[in-house]
Each structure stands twice: as C-alpha cells, then as structure tokens.
Motif scaffolding. Structure first.
Motif, PDB file in Angstrom:
ATOM      1  N   UNK A  35       0.813  -1.203   0.000  1.00 47.39           N
ATOM      2  CA  UNK A  35       0.000   0.000   0.000  1.00 47.39           C
ATOM      3  C   UNK A  35       0.850   1.257   0.000  1.00 47.39           C
ATOM      4  N   UNK A  36       0.187   2.372  -0.181  1.00 49.89           N
ATOM      5  CA  UNK A  36       0.881   3.650  -0.098  1.00 49.89           C
ATOM      6  C   UNK A  36      -0.088   4.710   0.388  1.00 49.89           C
ATOM      7  N   UNK A  37       0.454   5.702   1.017  1.00 52.48           N
ATOM      8  CA  UNK A  37      -0.319   6.832   1.514  1.00 52.48           C
ATOM      9  C   UNK A  37       0.480   8.081   1.238  1.00 52.48           C
ATOM     10  N   UNK A  38       0.809   8.803   2.278  1.00 54.29           N
ATOM     11  CA  UNK A  38       1.588  10.022   2.112  1.00 54.29           C
ATOM     12  C   UNK A  38       3.017   9.740   1.674  1.00 54.29           C
ATOM     13  N   UNK A  55       3.768   1.044  -4.428  1.00 55.41           N
ATOM     14  CA  UNK A  55       3.145   0.177  -3.435  1.00 55.41           C
ATOM     15  C   UNK A  55       4.256  -0.354  -2.530  1.00 55.41           C
ATOM     16  N   UNK A  56       4.223   0.057  -1.273  1.00 57.32           N
ATOM     17  CA  UNK A  56       5.273  -0.296  -0.324  1.00 57.32           C
ATOM     18  C   UNK A  56       4.829  -1.459   0.556  1.00 57.32           C
ATOM     19  N   UNK A  88       4.160   5.345   9.451  1.00 61.82           N
ATOM     20  CA  UNK A  88       4.035   4.478  10.629  1.00 61.82           C
ATOM     21  C   UNK A  88       2.833   3.549  10.516  1.00 61.82           C
ATOM     22  N   UNK A  89       1.772   3.979   9.857  1.00 59.39           N
ATOM     23  CA  UNK A  89       0.630   3.110   9.642  1.00 59.39           C
ATOM     24  C   UNK A  89      -0.675   3.692  10.130  1.00 59.39           C
TER      25      UNK A  89
END
Length: 113
Positions: A35-38, A55-56, A88-89
């Motif tokens: 997934x990825x976010x910021x 995608x990490x 961090x999640x």
C-alpha cells in the motif's frame, strides 16, 4: 467485541508483538500487504530503467478483542509501531456483531477468549 486492524511497517512487528504480550494479548493474525499513503513510494533504477515503486510493503495485523481489551490493544500498537514519521501506519476499529468458535460452538465474548 471489536476487531482492530492495523497496518504497520514490517520491521515493527516484533516490537508490536512484545507490547501486546506485555498486556496479555496473545491472539493475532498477521498478513503481508502492499500500500501507499503520504509516502507515495519511490523511484529506483532496475537494469538501466527507472521504475516507480508506489506500493510499499506493510503488514496487516488483525486482533479481535473483548471491550475490556480495546484500549490496551490500541496503546500497544501505538507504542510498538510508532516512530513519529510518515508511514508508521493506521489503526481501524470495527464492531463485531457475532463470533463463533468452531471447535465447541462458543459464541460472543467467550469465543474470542
């Protein structure tokens, strides 16, 4: 009853497990996730070609708990996984309508344990 779902960095799993064990929370399920976010990923060179990796690697932890253990479970995850940096999640808390233990057909809070 609550289902706590957390996405954390893979290298933080042992720290999170140790914090959960300190609080007498032993039943967890762990799954690999992408997934990825910021963070938005990164670019790397592979065989002379720029490749965008967006995608990490993450870990998805699922923990079903009775109401009494909800806050201590959340605190354990925050303590074990937190580094105060982006990536961090996240933690999600869902209500569980019903739980049934297959072995002996216990239901509700008795089934979660």
């Amino acid at each position: 009853m609550k289902l706590i779902i957390a996405y954390i960095q893979p290298e933080k799993l042992n720290a999170v497990k140790q914090e959960l064990y300190k609080r007498e929370i032993f039943k967890i399920s762990v799954t690999n996730a992408l997934g990825c976010g910021q963070q938005k990923g990164y670019t790397e060179m592979y065989r002379g070609v720029d490749v965008e990796v967006n995608l990490l690697k993450k870990l998805r932890i699922e923990i079903a708990v009775n109401e009494d253990f909800t806050e201590s479970t959340i605190e354990a995850i925050l303590t074990g996984a937190g580094t105060d940096t982006i990536g961090d999640g996240k933690i999600f808390i869902l209500s569980i309508e019903e739980c049934i233990r297959i072995r002996n057909r216990d239901t509700g809070e008795r089934a979660i344990g």
